[in-house]
Design a protein around this motif. Structure first.
Motif, PDB file in Angstrom:
ATOM      1  N   MET A   1      12.373  26.324  77.235  1.00 48.11           N
ATOM      2  CA  MET A   1      13.398  27.293  77.669  1.00 48.11           C
ATOM      3  C   MET A   1      13.687  28.217  76.481  1.00 48.11           C
ATOM      4  O   MET A   1      14.682  28.054  75.771  1.00 48.11           O
ATOM      5  N   SER A   2      12.799  29.183  76.271  1.00 50.31           N
ATOM      6  CA  SER A   2      12.892  30.053  75.098  1.00 50.31           C
ATOM      7  C   SER A   2      14.072  31.007  75.180  1.00 50.31           C
ATOM      8  O   SER A   2      14.478  31.589  74.177  1.00 50.31           O
ATOM      9  N   GLU A   3      14.659  31.191  76.386  1.00 52.14           N
ATOM     10  CA  GLU A   3      15.778  32.118  76.529  1.00 52.14           C
ATOM     11  C   GLU A   3      17.046  31.612  75.854  1.00 52.14           C
ATOM     12  O   GLU A   3      17.957  32.384  75.563  1.00 52.14           O
ATOM     13  N   ILE A   4      17.163  30.315  75.644  1.00 47.82           N
ATOM     14  CA  ILE A   4      18.347  29.755  74.998  1.00 47.82           C
ATOM     15  C   ILE A   4      18.164  29.872  73.485  1.00 47.82           C
ATOM     16  O   ILE A   4      17.471  29.066  72.857  1.00 47.82           O
ATOM     17  N   THR A   5      18.760  30.899  72.925  1.00 51.14           N
ATOM     18  CA  THR A   5      18.636  31.176  71.500  1.00 51.14           C
ATOM     19  C   THR A   5      20.007  31.135  70.840  1.00 51.14           C
ATOM     20  O   THR A   5      21.045  31.253  71.500  1.00 51.14           O
ATOM     21  N   ARG A   6      20.012  31.011  69.546  1.00 51.94           N
ATOM     22  CA  ARG A   6      21.254  30.819  68.811  1.00 51.94           C
ATOM     23  C   ARG A   6      22.205  32.013  68.963  1.00 51.94           C
ATOM     24  O   ARG A   6      23.418  31.857  68.805  1.00 51.94           O
ATOM     25  N   GLU A   7      21.664  33.190  69.242  1.00 49.03           N
ATOM     26  CA  GLU A   7      22.516  34.373  69.407  1.00 49.03           C
ATOM     27  C   GLU A   7      23.527  34.191  70.534  1.00 49.03           C
ATOM     28  O   GLU A   7      24.606  34.796  70.518  1.00 49.03           O
ATOM     29  N   LEU A   8      23.213  33.350  71.500  1.00 47.80           N
ATOM     30  CA  LEU A   8      24.124  33.124  72.629  1.00 47.80           C
ATOM     31  C   LEU A   8      25.413  32.426  72.192  1.00 47.80           C
ATOM     32  O   LEU A   8      26.420  32.490  72.897  1.00 47.80           O
ATOM     33  N   GLU A   9      25.398  31.778  71.041  1.00 47.06           N
ATOM     34  CA  GLU A   9      26.599  31.080  70.577  1.00 47.06           C
ATOM     35  C   GLU A   9      27.728  32.051  70.255  1.00 47.06           C
ATOM     36  O   GLU A   9      28.897  31.674  70.292  1.00 47.06           O
ATOM     37  N   SER A  10      27.400  33.297  69.939  1.00 42.51           N
ATOM     38  CA  SER A  10      28.423  34.300  69.638  1.00 42.51           C
ATOM     39  C   SER A  10      28.639  35.282  70.782  1.00 42.51           C
ATOM     40  O   SER A  10      29.434  36.210  70.665  1.00 42.51           O
ATOM     41  N   ALA A  11      27.969  35.060  71.903  1.00 43.02           N
ATOM     42  CA  ALA A  11      28.119  35.955  73.061  1.00 43.02           C
ATOM     43  C   ALA A  11      29.315  35.540  73.905  1.00 43.02           C
ATOM     44  O   ALA A  11      29.721  34.379  73.914  1.00 43.02           O
ATOM     45  N   GLU A  12      29.896  36.517  74.618  1.00 47.26           N
ATOM     46  CA  GLU A  12      30.973  36.190  75.550  1.00 47.26           C
ATOM     47  C   GLU A  12      30.403  35.482  76.768  1.00 47.26           C
ATOM     48  O   GLU A  12      29.272  35.760  77.192  1.00 47.26           O
ATOM     49  N   PRO A  13      31.163  34.569  77.372  1.00 47.70           N
ATOM     50  CA  PRO A  13      30.683  33.891  78.578  1.00 47.70           C
ATOM     51  C   PRO A  13      30.484  34.875  79.712  1.00 47.70           C
ATOM     52  O   PRO A  13      31.220  35.857  79.839  1.00 47.70           O
ATOM     53  N   SER A  14      29.491  34.628  80.525  1.00 41.34           N
ATOM     54  CA  SER A  14      29.161  35.549  81.613  1.00 41.34           C
ATOM     55  C   SER A  14      28.447  34.794  82.712  1.00 41.34           C
ATOM     56  O   SER A  14      28.032  33.636  82.544  1.00 41.34           O
ATOM     57  N   GLY A  15      28.266  35.474  83.842  1.00 42.95           N
ATOM     58  CA  GLY A  15      27.508  34.881  84.935  1.00 42.95           C
ATOM     59  C   GLY A  15      26.075  34.613  84.533  1.00 42.95           C
ATOM     60  O   GLY A  15      25.483  33.591  84.926  1.00 42.95           O
ATOM     61  N   ALA A  16      25.503  35.512  83.735  1.00 40.04           N
ATOM     62  CA  ALA A  16      24.126  35.322  83.281  1.00 40.04           C
ATOM     63  C   ALA A  16      24.019  34.080  82.398  1.00 40.04           C
ATOM     64  O   ALA A  16      23.036  33.328  82.477  1.00 40.04           O
ATOM     65  N   MET A  17      25.037  33.846  81.561  1.00 45.15           N
ATOM     66  CA  MET A  17      25.030  32.659  80.718  1.00 45.15           C
ATOM     67  C   MET A  17      25.093  31.399  81.566  1.00 45.15           C
ATOM     68  O   MET A  17      24.383  30.419  81.310  1.00 45.15           O
ATOM     69  N   LEU A  18      25.939  31.409  82.601  1.00 49.74           N
ATOM     70  CA  LEU A  18      26.039  30.255  83.494  1.00 49.74           C
ATOM     71  C   LEU A  18      24.727  30.017  84.217  1.00 49.74           C
ATOM     72  O   LEU A  18      24.250  28.878  84.322  1.00 49.74           O
ATOM     73  N   ASP A  19      24.100  31.094  84.723  1.00 51.49           N
ATOM     74  CA  ASP A  19      22.819  30.957  85.425  1.00 51.49           C
ATOM     75  C   ASP A  19      21.757  30.365  84.499  1.00 51.49           C
ATOM     76  O   ASP A  19      20.960  29.515  84.910  1.00 51.49           O
ATOM     77  N   LEU A  20      21.751  30.826  83.245  1.00 46.78           N
ATOM     78  CA  LEU A  20      20.771  30.324  82.291  1.00 46.78           C
ATOM     79  C   LEU A  20      20.974  28.839  82.029  1.00 46.78           C
ATOM     80  O   LEU A  20      20.013  28.063  81.986  1.00 46.78           O
ATOM     81  N   LEU A  21      22.216  28.440  81.912  1.00 45.38           N
ATOM     82  CA  LEU A  21      22.510  27.036  81.646  1.00 45.38           C
ATOM     83  C   LEU A  21      22.159  26.167  82.855  1.00 45.38           C
ATOM     84  O   LEU A  21      21.574  25.088  82.709  1.00 45.38           O
ATOM     85  N   LEU A  22      22.503  26.636  84.051  1.00 40.47           N
ATOM     86  CA  LEU A  22      22.217  25.868  85.258  1.00 40.47           C
ATOM     87  C   LEU A  22      20.721  25.768  85.535  1.00 40.47           C
ATOM     88  O   LEU A  22      20.250  24.784  86.116  1.00 40.47           O
ATOM     89  N   GLY A  23      19.988  26.783  85.106  1.00 44.69           N
ATOM     90  CA  GLY A  23      18.549  26.788  85.366  1.00 44.69           C
ATOM     91  C   GLY A  23      17.721  26.075  84.322  1.00 44.69           C
ATOM     92  O   GLY A  23      16.507  25.929  84.481  1.00 44.69           O
ATOM     93  N   ALA A  24      18.355  25.606  83.255  1.00 43.22           N
ATOM     94  CA  ALA A  24      17.611  24.974  82.165  1.00 43.22           C
ATOM     95  C   ALA A  24      17.382  23.496  82.441  1.00 43.22           C
ATOM     96  O   ALA A  24      18.227  22.810  83.018  1.00 43.22           O
ATOM     97  N   ASP A  25      16.233  23.016  82.026  1.00 44.98           N
ATOM     98  CA  ASP A  25      15.975  21.579  82.018  1.00 44.98           C
ATOM     99  C   ASP A  25      16.471  21.068  80.669  1.00 44.98           C
ATOM    100  O   ASP A  25      15.770  21.155  79.648  1.00 44.98           O
ATOM    101  N   LEU A  26      17.693  20.577  80.641  1.00 41.71           N
ATOM    102  CA  LEU A  26      18.339  20.242  79.378  1.00 41.71           C
ATOM    103  C   LEU A  26      17.600  19.165  78.598  1.00 41.71           C
ATOM    104  O   LEU A  26      17.683  19.115  77.370  1.00 41.71           O
ATOM    105  N   SER A  27      16.857  18.327  79.294  1.00 37.86           N
ATOM    106  CA  SER A  27      16.157  17.234  78.615  1.00 37.86           C
ATOM    107  C   SER A  27      14.971  17.731  77.801  1.00 37.86           C
ATOM    108  O   SER A  27      14.453  16.999  76.947  1.00 37.86           O
TER     109      SER A  27
END
Length: 214
Positions: free
Chosen positions: A1-27
């Motif tokens: 899941m290359s879309e999850i990058t450290r830059e997101l830690e300083s981004a404001e929460p958004s629908g796109a952030m939620l979609d990315l998290l829900l679509g990730a295989d966290l394992s």
């Protein structure tokens, strides 16, 4: 899941952030990505908490809300009272909305300033808004307590004495596996002394397999 990058830690929460998290295989995430995903989840929780406060602040029919959420009206009423923080601490609430602080830290400040003259609260918020995101909840509690004591020394001392006289108690909470928790509420000075004495006694015992806490 290359879309999850450290830059997101300083981004404001958004629908796109939620979609990315829900679509990730966290394992399958790397350790670094898991840290980022955890920060993302906290940000999404914060913006959801902000939305909940906004809804409750102006909601009239708590009976309907109670039926929909299976939560007691009394509990919802208490939450609605806490939603007044949106007016008391608007800039810290905005930090909650942006996911920079969490609800616990916001409530930590609010429970310490709620009794102050409304004209005094913005002065304290001025000194917290720039540092709140970088402090732990304990650090923020200490900073706020110090500012409140400085801004309203007489009122702080009166509230401290009243709490010492009326809020002392011992509470018993049953726990699983035949255990229970005994909670003692007392002045911070007394509690610190009790903790330090118990810790010193534990460390003075002969070493065995138990930890200091045990």
């Amino acid at each position: 899941m290359s879309e999850i990058t450290r830059e997101l830690e300083s981004a404001e929460p958004s629908g796109a952030m939620l979609d990315l998290l829900l679509g990730a295989d966290l394992s399958t995430l790397t350790a670094e990505q898991q840290v980022t995903a955890f920060v993302m989840a906290r940000k999404i929780t914060a913006v959801a908490d902000h939305a909940r406060l906004c809804i409750l602040r102006g909601f009239d029919d708590l009976a309907e809300m109670s039926m929909a959420t299976h939560e007691s009206e009394q509990s919802l009423f208490r939450q609605q009272e806490r939603a007044e923080v949106l007016d008391r601490l608007p800039r810290l609430c905005e930090q909650l909305r942006r996911g920079e602080i969490d609800l616990r830290r916001l409530e930590t400040v609010d429970e310490r300033v709620v009794h102050l003259d409304p004209a005094t609260i913005p002065q304290i918020e001025d000194q917290l808004v720039e540092v709140a995101a970088e402090l732990t909840r304990t650090q923020l509690a200490r900073r706020t307590t110090k500012l409140v004591a400085e801004a309203d020394p007489l009122g702080y001392e009166q509230r401290r004495q009243k709490a010492r006289d009326t809020e002392r108690r011992i509470e018993f909470y049953p726990l699983p596996n035949g255990m229970a928790e005994l909670r003692i509420r007392m002045s911070a000075i007394d509690a610190r002394q009790c903790y330090d004495i118990a810790t010193a006694d534990a460390r003075a015992l002969c070493k065995d397999c138990r930890t200091t806490d045990q």
